[in-house]
Design an enzyme around this catalytic site. Structure first.
Site, PDB file in Angstrom:
ATOM      1  N   ARG A   1     -13.533  -8.945   1.254  1.00 45.47           N
ATOM      2  CA  ARG A   1     -12.125  -8.653   1.014  1.00 45.47           C
ATOM      3  C   ARG A   1     -11.288  -9.922   1.266  1.00 45.47           C
ATOM      4  O   ARG A   1     -10.361 -10.232   0.535  1.00 45.47           O
ATOM      5  CB  ARG A   1     -11.647  -7.516   1.935  1.00 45.47           C
ATOM      6  CG  ARG A   1     -12.366  -6.167   1.768  1.00 45.47           C
ATOM      7  CD  ARG A   1     -12.104  -5.564   0.413  1.00 45.47           C
ATOM      8  NE  ARG A   1     -10.688  -5.459   0.158  1.00 45.47           N
ATOM      9  CZ  ARG A   1      -9.897  -4.456   0.590  1.00 45.47           C
ATOM     10  NH1 ARG A   1     -10.423  -3.462   1.258  1.00 45.47           N
ATOM     11  NH2 ARG A   1      -8.610  -4.428   0.300  1.00 45.47           N
TER      12      ARG A   1
ATOM     13  N   HIS B   1      -7.382   0.915  -6.502  1.00 45.13           N
ATOM     14  CA  HIS B   1      -7.601   0.018  -5.355  1.00 45.13           C
ATOM     15  C   HIS B   1      -8.269  -1.265  -5.864  1.00 45.13           C
ATOM     16  O   HIS B   1      -9.424  -1.555  -5.566  1.00 45.13           O
ATOM     17  CB  HIS B   1      -8.485   0.713  -4.323  1.00 45.13           C
ATOM     18  CG  HIS B   1      -8.467   0.078  -2.963  1.00 45.13           C
ATOM     19  ND1 HIS B   1      -7.682  -1.010  -2.645  1.00 45.13           N
ATOM     20  CD2 HIS B   1      -9.165   0.381  -1.829  1.00 45.13           C
ATOM     21  CE1 HIS B   1      -7.893  -1.352  -1.380  1.00 45.13           C
ATOM     22  NE2 HIS B   1      -8.781  -0.523  -0.857  1.00 45.13           N
TER      23      HIS B   1
ATOM     24  N   CYS C   1     -16.567   1.515   0.551  1.00 45.63           N
ATOM     25  CA  CYS C   1     -15.386   0.677   0.793  1.00 45.63           C
ATOM     26  C   CYS C   1     -14.955   0.703   2.257  1.00 45.63           C
ATOM     27  O   CYS C   1     -14.257  -0.207   2.707  1.00 45.63           O
ATOM     28  CB  CYS C   1     -14.243   1.135  -0.096  1.00 45.63           C
ATOM     29  SG  CYS C   1     -13.825   2.873   0.110  1.00 45.63           S
TER      30      CYS C   1
ATOM     31  N   ASP D   1     -17.477   6.983  -1.478  1.00 43.07           N
ATOM     32  CA  ASP D   1     -16.208   6.853  -0.743  1.00 43.07           C
ATOM     33  C   ASP D   1     -15.952   8.194  -0.069  1.00 43.07           C
ATOM     34  O   ASP D   1     -16.651   9.189  -0.340  1.00 43.07           O
ATOM     35  CB  ASP D   1     -15.078   6.490  -1.735  1.00 43.07           C
ATOM     36  CG  ASP D   1     -13.724   6.242  -1.055  1.00 43.07           C
ATOM     37  OD1 ASP D   1     -13.693   6.043   0.187  1.00 43.07           O
ATOM     38  OD2 ASP D   1     -12.696   6.253  -1.754  1.00 43.07           O
TER      39      ASP D   1
ATOM     40  N   GLN E   1     -10.131  -3.838  -3.565  1.00 46.82           N
ATOM     41  CA  GLN E   1     -11.478  -3.431  -3.147  1.00 46.82           C
ATOM     42  C   GLN E   1     -12.500  -3.821  -4.220  1.00 46.82           C
ATOM     43  O   GLN E   1     -13.559  -4.364  -3.927  1.00 46.82           O
ATOM     44  CB  GLN E   1     -11.509  -1.913  -2.916  1.00 46.82           C
ATOM     45  CG  GLN E   1     -12.869  -1.398  -2.468  1.00 46.82           C
ATOM     46  CD  GLN E   1     -13.238  -1.888  -1.085  1.00 46.82           C
ATOM     47  OE1 GLN E   1     -12.447  -1.780  -0.163  1.00 46.82           O
ATOM     48  NE2 GLN E   1     -14.436  -2.437  -0.935  1.00 46.82           N
TER      49      GLN E   1
ATOM     50  N   ARG F   1       0.879  -1.178   0.000  1.00 44.42           N
ATOM     51  CA  ARG F   1       0.000   0.000   0.000  1.00 44.42           C
ATOM     52  C   ARG F   1       0.906   1.214   0.000  1.00 44.42           C
ATOM     53  O   ARG F   1       1.673   1.429   0.946  1.00 44.42           O
ATOM     54  CB  ARG F   1      -0.927   0.007   1.220  1.00 44.42           C
ATOM     55  CG  ARG F   1      -1.648   1.321   1.388  1.00 44.42           C
ATOM     56  CD  ARG F   1      -2.797   1.264   2.379  1.00 44.42           C
ATOM     57  NE  ARG F   1      -3.924   0.501   1.865  1.00 44.42           N
ATOM     58  CZ  ARG F   1      -5.158   0.556   2.365  1.00 44.42           C
ATOM     59  NH1 ARG F   1      -5.432   1.340   3.395  1.00 44.42           N
ATOM     60  NH2 ARG F   1      -6.130  -0.177   1.842  1.00 44.42           N
TER      61      ARG F   1
HETATM   62  N1   CP Z   1     -11.425  -0.350   2.248  1.00 47.99           N
HETATM   63  C1   CP Z   1     -10.143  -0.418   2.667  1.00 47.99           C
HETATM   64  O1   CP Z   1      -9.203  -0.607   1.897  1.00 47.99           O
HETATM   65  O2   CP Z   1      -9.988  -0.293   4.016  1.00 47.99           O
HETATM   66  P1   CP Z   1      -8.586  -0.115   4.777  1.00 47.99           P
HETATM   67  O3   CP Z   1      -8.040   1.243   4.357  1.00 47.99           O
HETATM   68  O4   CP Z   1      -8.924  -0.156   6.235  1.00 47.99           O
HETATM   69  O5   CP Z   1      -7.658  -1.193   4.364  1.00 47.99           O
HETATM   70  N1  NVA Z   2     -10.099   6.652  -1.325  1.00 48.82           N
HETATM   71  C1  NVA Z   2      -9.735   6.216  -0.003  1.00 48.82           C
HETATM   72  C2  NVA Z   2      -9.967   4.752   0.133  1.00 48.82           C
HETATM   73  C3  NVA Z   2      -9.625   4.173   1.483  1.00 48.82           C
HETATM   74  C4  NVA Z   2      -9.852   2.682   1.540  1.00 48.82           C
HETATM   75  C5  NVA Z   2      -8.283   6.591   0.273  1.00 48.82           C
HETATM   76  O1  NVA Z   2      -7.458   6.429  -0.629  1.00 48.82           O
HETATM   77  O2  NVA Z   2      -7.987   7.040   1.384  1.00 48.82           O
END
Ligand code: CP
Ligand code: NVA
Length: 319
Positions: free
Chosen positions: A304, A142, A276, A236, A145, A114
């Site tokens: 997930r 992502h 999400c 989101d 997701q 990440r």
């Molecule tokens: N939806 C999602 O990716 O959650 P986290 O940021 O908690 O991993």
């Molecule tokens: N768009 C959000 C998604 C978190 C799971 C971010 O990138 O923070």
């Protein structure tokens, strides 16, 4: 693994939904559904030792509850071992990230990363010939997701073709992967974002080219117009991780895009609410919608786990 497992993916990495074909995505959904059903078997599940003790590295530069937990559980439940790396290793300050990748591939089968810049995940993937790199969220995409979201919709709808989903809010990483995934299952997407925050046209055009069964993608600025009669409404956060300095401006700009009772009333009566997570009640969604019977956000979160297990099995193949 038993002989019914789908063939290993030709792709080495999963950085984007676009790394998998429509057929491979369908195989992944079918495997994920089986893994979900088999989970009750615990150690007796046919895949309980599928990773054969392999290590999978995890490197998270941003916070995570769902992605991090579900990958760790998935790796363990498939007979592998997670290896947590400190987030600062992604900066490249101690040694180039390409060198990190070439070290890791001597010890581990895969890296779940990440990060901020999508290019960083791509550079790591390009540097290591055998290391499978999985995008656990970048600023751009992502994909993990989106595969969970598709499984969730298939569970609710069975056949997805002919359905319509509205994504209301920021044209961000989650929106990108969603629009790349669901039209491949025949689901039309209506995107509603404030001017200046829409998905870039090249993303929408490429996603539209991959759509199946007559699914279309349309962009709107008016949220009510986008949501009219749809089967699901997805949103989101307005401010993604790394954009915190823009939070005040975004809170103001996105106000007309809040998913509240009035907006849900414009959707079909059976419409689902999706997010999400994490969610900010009172911003992109009201508490009543979040807690309503239309809300399937925790099904998304549960899935997930199952979809990432399927991804690991298909990407890593046999030990
Ligand atoms: N939806 C999602 O990716 O959650 P986290 O940021 O908690 O991993
Ligand atoms: N768009 C959000 C998604 C978190 C799971 C971010 O990138 O923070």
């Amino acid at each position: 693994m038993n002989g019914a497992a789908p063939p290993a993916l030709p792709a080495k990495d999963f950085l984007s939904i676009l790394d998998l074909s429509a057929g491979e995505l369908t195989n992944l959904m079918e495997l994920a559904a089986k893994l979900k059903a088999d989970r009750r078997l615990g150690e007796q599940a046919p895949t309980a030792h599928a990773l054969g003790g392999a290590h999978v590295a995890m490197l998270f530069e941003k916070p995570s509850l769902r992605t991090r937990s579900t990958f760790e559980i998935a790796i363990r439940e498939l007979g592998g071992h997670p290896l947590h790396l400190p987030p600062e290793f992604a900066s490249g300050a101690r040694e180039p990230i390409e060198d990190m990748a070439r070290n890791l591939e001597r010890w581990v089968r895969a890296l779940v990363i990440r990060t901020f810049a999508h290019e960083k995940a791509k550079s790591i993937a390009a540097a290591a010939r055998t290391l499978h790199v999985i995008n656990a969220l970048s600023d751009a995409e992502h994909p993990c997701q989106a595969i969970a979201d598709v499984l969730t919709l298939r569970e609710r709808w069975g056949e997805c073709r002919g359905r319509t989903l509205a994504y209301v809010g920021d044209g961000n990483n989650v929106a990108t992967s969603l629009v790349q995934a669901v039209p491949q299952f025949g689901v039309s997407v209506r995107l509603a974002s404030p001017p200046g925050y829409a998905l870039p046209p090249h993303i929408v055009e490429e996603a539209a080219r991959l759509a199946h069964h007559g699914a279309s993608i349309r962009a709107f600025t008016d949220a009510r117009e986008a949501v009219a009669g749809v089967d699901a409404v997805y949103t989101d956060v307005w401010t993604s991780m790394g954009q915190e300095r823009e939070a005040d401006v975004r809170r103001h700009t996105f106000r007309p895009y809040q998913v509240n009772g009035a907006l849900m009333a414009a959707a079909a009566p059976h419409a689902l609410f999706m997010h999400c997570l994490p969610a900010h009640r009172g911003e992109e969604v009201t508490a009543d919608v979040f807690e309503s019977s239309a809300s399937i956000v925790f099904d998304q979160a549960e899935n997930r786990l199952h979809t990432q297990k399927a991804l690991l099995l298909m990407l890593l193949g046999a030990p």
